[in-house]
Design a protein around this motif. Structure first.
Motif, PDB file in Angstrom:
ATOM      1  N   GLY A   9       0.774  -1.237   0.201  1.00  0.00           N
ATOM      2  CA  GLY A   9       0.028   0.051  -0.038  1.00  0.00           C
ATOM      3  C   GLY A   9       0.822   1.242   0.037  1.00  0.00           C
ATOM      4  O   GLY A   9       2.160   1.277   0.406  1.00  0.00           O
ATOM      5  N   HIS A  10       0.240   2.009  -0.515  1.00  0.00           N
ATOM      6  CA  HIS A  10       0.873   3.633  -0.829  1.00  0.00           C
ATOM      7  C   HIS A  10       2.368   3.475  -1.627  1.00  0.00           C
ATOM      8  O   HIS A  10       2.243   2.942  -2.613  1.00  0.00           O
ATOM      9  CB  HIS A  10       1.257   4.131   0.686  1.00  0.00           C
ATOM     10  CG  HIS A  10       1.472   5.828   0.371  1.00  0.00           C
ATOM     11  ND1 HIS A  10       0.473   6.457  -0.207  1.00  0.00           N
ATOM     12  CD2 HIS A  10       2.449   6.440   1.031  1.00  0.00           C
ATOM     13  CE1 HIS A  10       0.784   7.896   0.007  1.00  0.00           C
ATOM     14  NE2 HIS A  10       2.017   7.964   0.651  1.00  0.00           N
ATOM     15  N   SER A  11       3.352   3.796  -0.771  1.00  0.00           N
ATOM     16  CA  SER A  11       4.816   3.481  -1.606  1.00  0.00           C
ATOM     17  C   SER A  11       5.548   2.504  -0.834  1.00  0.00           C
ATOM     18  O   SER A  11       6.815   2.154  -1.043  1.00  0.00           O
ATOM     19  CB  SER A  11       5.704   4.725  -1.477  1.00  0.00           C
ATOM     20  OG  SER A  11       5.107   5.999  -1.999  1.00  0.00           O
ATOM     21  N   SER A  49      13.209   6.585   1.017  1.00  0.00           N
ATOM     22  CA  SER A  49      13.429   7.414  -0.075  1.00  0.00           C
ATOM     23  C   SER A  49      13.524   8.840   0.175  1.00  0.00           C
ATOM     24  O   SER A  49      14.356   9.488  -0.425  1.00  0.00           O
ATOM     25  CB  SER A  49      12.408   7.430  -1.328  1.00  0.00           C
ATOM     26  OG  SER A  49      11.218   7.609  -0.828  1.00  0.00           O
ATOM     27  N   HIS A  50      12.840   9.238   1.297  1.00  0.00           N
ATOM     28  CA  HIS A  50      12.897  10.505   1.694  1.00  0.00           C
ATOM     29  C   HIS A  50      12.378  10.804   3.220  1.00  0.00           C
ATOM     30  O   HIS A  50      11.915   9.632   3.727  1.00  0.00           O
ATOM     31  CB  HIS A  50      12.436  11.650   0.831  1.00  0.00           C
ATOM     32  CG  HIS A  50      11.055  11.589   0.498  1.00  0.00           C
ATOM     33  ND1 HIS A  50      10.373  10.321  -0.295  1.00  0.00           N
ATOM     34  CD2 HIS A  50       9.941  12.120   0.998  1.00  0.00           C
ATOM     35  CE1 HIS A  50       9.223  10.415  -0.155  1.00  0.00           C
ATOM     36  NE2 HIS A  50       8.779  11.697   0.130  1.00  0.00           N
ATOM     37  N   GLY A  51      12.486  11.919   3.718  1.00  0.00           N
ATOM     38  CA  GLY A  51      12.004  12.239   5.181  1.00  0.00           C
ATOM     39  C   GLY A  51      10.941  12.236   5.549  1.00  0.00           C
ATOM     40  O   GLY A  51      10.218  12.372   6.701  1.00  0.00           O
ATOM     41  N   GLY A  53       6.895  11.582   6.568  1.00  0.00           N
ATOM     42  CA  GLY A  53       6.186  10.622   7.257  1.00  0.00           C
ATOM     43  C   GLY A  53       5.485   9.495   6.584  1.00  0.00           C
ATOM     44  O   GLY A  53       5.722   8.249   7.350  1.00  0.00           O
ATOM     45  N   ASP A  54       5.094   9.614   5.541  1.00  0.00           N
ATOM     46  CA  ASP A  54       4.289   8.589   4.701  1.00  0.00           C
ATOM     47  C   ASP A  54       5.585   7.827   3.981  1.00  0.00           C
ATOM     48  O   ASP A  54       4.969   6.739   3.117  1.00  0.00           O
ATOM     49  CB  ASP A  54       3.316   9.061   3.839  1.00  0.00           C
ATOM     50  CG  ASP A  54       3.887  10.089   2.604  1.00  0.00           C
ATOM     51  OD1 ASP A  54       4.962  10.674   3.089  1.00  0.00           O
ATOM     52  OD2 ASP A  54       3.510  10.020   1.610  1.00  0.00           O
ATOM     53  N   HIS A  55       6.710   7.946   4.387  1.00  0.00           N
ATOM     54  CA  HIS A  55       7.740   7.233   3.660  1.00  0.00           C
ATOM     55  C   HIS A  55       8.776   6.538   4.879  1.00  0.00           C
ATOM     56  O   HIS A  55       9.076   5.430   5.043  1.00  0.00           O
ATOM     57  CB  HIS A  55       8.753   7.869   2.568  1.00  0.00           C
ATOM     58  CG  HIS A  55       7.717   8.303   1.376  1.00  0.00           C
ATOM     59  ND1 HIS A  55       7.793   7.646   0.523  1.00  0.00           N
ATOM     60  CD2 HIS A  55       6.693   9.040   1.272  1.00  0.00           C
ATOM     61  CE1 HIS A  55       6.707   7.918  -0.642  1.00  0.00           C
ATOM     62  NE2 HIS A  55       6.323   8.988   0.267  1.00  0.00           N
ATOM     63  N   VAL A  56       9.187   7.322   5.751  1.00  0.00           N
ATOM     64  CA  VAL A  56       9.944   6.928   7.173  1.00  0.00           C
ATOM     65  C   VAL A  56       9.028   5.947   7.865  1.00  0.00           C
ATOM     66  O   VAL A  56       9.465   5.104   8.045  1.00  0.00           O
ATOM     67  CB  VAL A  56      10.327   8.190   7.888  1.00  0.00           C
ATOM     68  CG1 VAL A  56      10.985   7.807   9.134  1.00  0.00           C
ATOM     69  CG2 VAL A  56      11.373   9.009   7.189  1.00  0.00           C
ATOM     70  N   ALA A 140       9.886   6.329  -6.046  1.00  0.00           N
ATOM     71  CA  ALA A 140       9.525   7.066  -5.016  1.00  0.00           C
ATOM     72  C   ALA A 140       8.642   8.263  -5.205  1.00  0.00           C
ATOM     73  O   ALA A 140       7.877   8.436  -6.353  1.00  0.00           O
ATOM     74  CB  ALA A 140      10.645   7.215  -4.137  1.00  0.00           C
ATOM     75  N   ASP A 141       8.745   9.287  -4.451  1.00  0.00           N
ATOM     76  CA  ASP A 141       7.797  10.617  -4.914  1.00  0.00           C
ATOM     77  C   ASP A 141       8.798  11.462  -5.705  1.00  0.00           C
ATOM     78  O   ASP A 141       9.696  11.834  -5.171  1.00  0.00           O
ATOM     79  CB  ASP A 141       7.764  11.331  -3.370  1.00  0.00           C
ATOM     80  CG  ASP A 141       6.651  10.604  -2.715  1.00  0.00           C
ATOM     81  OD1 ASP A 141       6.042   9.738  -2.824  1.00  0.00           O
ATOM     82  OD2 ASP A 141       6.098  11.472  -1.679  1.00  0.00           O
ATOM     83  N   THR A 142       8.200  11.847  -6.633  1.00  0.00           N
ATOM     84  CA  THR A 142       8.912  12.828  -7.589  1.00  0.00           C
ATOM     85  C   THR A 142       8.062  13.009  -8.636  1.00  0.00           C
ATOM     86  O   THR A 142       6.896  12.595  -8.930  1.00  0.00           O
ATOM     87  CB  THR A 142      10.290  12.104  -8.386  1.00  0.00           C
ATOM     88  OG1 THR A 142      10.867  12.949  -8.888  1.00  0.00           O
ATOM     89  CG2 THR A 142       9.712  11.084  -9.269  1.00  0.00           C
ATOM     90  N   ILE A 189       1.891   3.382  -8.035  1.00  0.00           N
ATOM     91  CA  ILE A 189       1.927   3.534  -6.749  1.00  0.00           C
ATOM     92  C   ILE A 189       1.854   4.877  -6.188  1.00  0.00           C
ATOM     93  O   ILE A 189       1.337   5.782  -7.004  1.00  0.00           O
ATOM     94  CB  ILE A 189       3.534   3.147  -5.888  1.00  0.00           C
ATOM     95  CG1 ILE A 189       4.284   3.986  -6.302  1.00  0.00           C
ATOM     96  CG2 ILE A 189       3.567   1.549  -6.211  1.00  0.00           C
ATOM     97  CD1 ILE A 189       5.868   3.896  -5.701  1.00  0.00           C
ATOM     98  N   HIS A 190       1.532   5.313  -4.823  1.00  0.00           N
ATOM     99  CA  HIS A 190       1.199   6.488  -4.291  1.00  0.00           C
ATOM    100  C   HIS A 190      -0.030   7.045  -4.953  1.00  0.00           C
ATOM    101  O   HIS A 190       0.028   8.106  -5.385  1.00  0.00           O
ATOM    102  CB  HIS A 190       2.498   7.477  -4.469  1.00  0.00           C
ATOM    103  CG  HIS A 190       2.627   8.514  -3.505  1.00  0.00           C
ATOM    104  ND1 HIS A 190       2.165   9.723  -3.342  1.00  0.00           N
ATOM    105  CD2 HIS A 190       3.403   8.349  -2.515  1.00  0.00           C
ATOM    106  CE1 HIS A 190       2.596  10.397  -2.472  1.00  0.00           C
ATOM    107  NE2 HIS A 190       3.102   9.719  -1.739  1.00  0.00           N
ATOM    108  N   TYR A 191      -1.144   6.385  -4.525  1.00  0.00           N
ATOM    109  CA  TYR A 191      -2.362   6.878  -5.096  1.00  0.00           C
ATOM    110  C   TYR A 191      -3.240   6.148  -4.167  1.00  0.00           C
ATOM    111  O   TYR A 191      -3.045   4.962  -3.789  1.00  0.00           O
ATOM    112  CB  TYR A 191      -2.993   6.457  -6.639  1.00  0.00           C
ATOM    113  CG  TYR A 191      -2.765   5.124  -6.771  1.00  0.00           C
ATOM    114  CD1 TYR A 191      -1.674   4.324  -7.154  1.00  0.00           C
ATOM    115  CD2 TYR A 191      -4.064   4.543  -7.008  1.00  0.00           C
ATOM    116  CE1 TYR A 191      -1.890   2.866  -7.439  1.00  0.00           C
ATOM    117  CE2 TYR A 191      -4.239   3.051  -7.386  1.00  0.00           C
ATOM    118  CZ  TYR A 191      -3.169   2.403  -7.680  1.00  0.00           C
ATOM    119  OH  TYR A 191      -3.434   0.880  -7.958  1.00  0.00           O
TER     120      TYR A 191
HETATM  121 MN    MN Z   1       4.624  10.360  -0.151  1.00  0.00          MN
END
Ligand code: MN
Ligand code: NI
Length: 227
Positions: A9-11, A49-51, A53-56, A140-142, A189-191
């Motif tokens: 789910g998510h990323s 991938s980055h800081g 909250g929805d990834h850490v 990831a997120d980009t 992903i990320h939807y």
């Molecule tokens: Mn994100």
């Protein structure tokens, strides 16, 4: 040897390759679409991938319990070290050979502030060259960026692309990304995690099938795909 990937789910991705277990962007607690709970997972490596909250997400808890090494940018590695977590810091363009294969950090156009407001360095994506020869690109997120053309140059077995829009690429730019990356398979992903990033993934997959050579695979959270 074989590599398979499960979308949580998510990323959040779970990758099994030749006995190695990798967990990517483990946002489980607080994720309404999570297909697993943090305490169930015992990875060898966690990639962040980055800081945001929805990834850490649950990285600190899972890493402390499992002893996993976190692979991330240098700034996030320092933040994790202070919390008693083993982390391997890297930067964009740099690669390193780990037990599972090679991991290289790619550009990502996004932010990276950590949940407590600390500087999370610059966001990244990942190119993984696994020991069985399979290559995975997790954007990831980009937003869309032109260097995706060279990321695809050496051939990708699987690409993971955000389609949620607002914070990342939306469906139109993600379709352009598929054309540039030319992966064999692509997974969105990320939807749909939150109303703000609601998208019609099946409709997007249909456009990918019509306009590119890639096989677009829409997973439900918890589904597996062979890489
Ligand atoms: Mn994100
Ligand atoms: Ni983000």
């Amino acid at each position: 040897m074989a590599t398979r990937l499960r979308w949580l789910g998510h990323s959040c991705l779970w990758i099994e390759s030749d006995g190695h277990r990798l967990l990517v962007d483990p946002f489980l607690t607080g994720n309404p679409k999570a297909a697993a709970q943090a305490h169930e997972l015992n990875p060898h490596f966690i990639l962040v991938s980055h800081g945001h909250g929805d990834h850490v997400g649950d990285t600190v808890e899972i890493a402390r319990r499992s002893g996993a090494t976190v692979i991330c940018n240098y700034e996030i590695s320092c933040w994790l070290n202070k919390k008693g977590v083993k982390a391997h810091g890297m930067q964009h363009g740099g690669g390193h050979n780990f037990a599972f294969g090679r991991c290289q950090l790619t550009l990502a156009f996004h932010g990276s502030q950590l949940p407590d407001g600390s500087d999370g360095g610059n966001p990244c994506g990942f190119v993984l060259r696994l020991n069985d020869g399979k290559k995975i690109y997790d954007a990831a997120d980009t937003g869309l960026f032109g260097d995706m053309k060279w990321i695809g140059e050496e051939g990708l077995d699987l690409a993971l692309l955000p389609i949620g829009d607002n914070y990342t690429m939306g469906p139109d730019d993600a379709l352009r990304a598929v054309k540039w990356l030319q992966p064999k398979k692509v997974v969105p992903i990320h939807y749909n995690t939150f109303p703000l990033i609601a998208q019609d993934a099946a409709g997007w997959a249909q456009r990918v099938q019509q306009e590119t050579q890639a096989q677009a695979i829409v997973l439900a959270p918890g589904d597996w795909v062979d890489v």
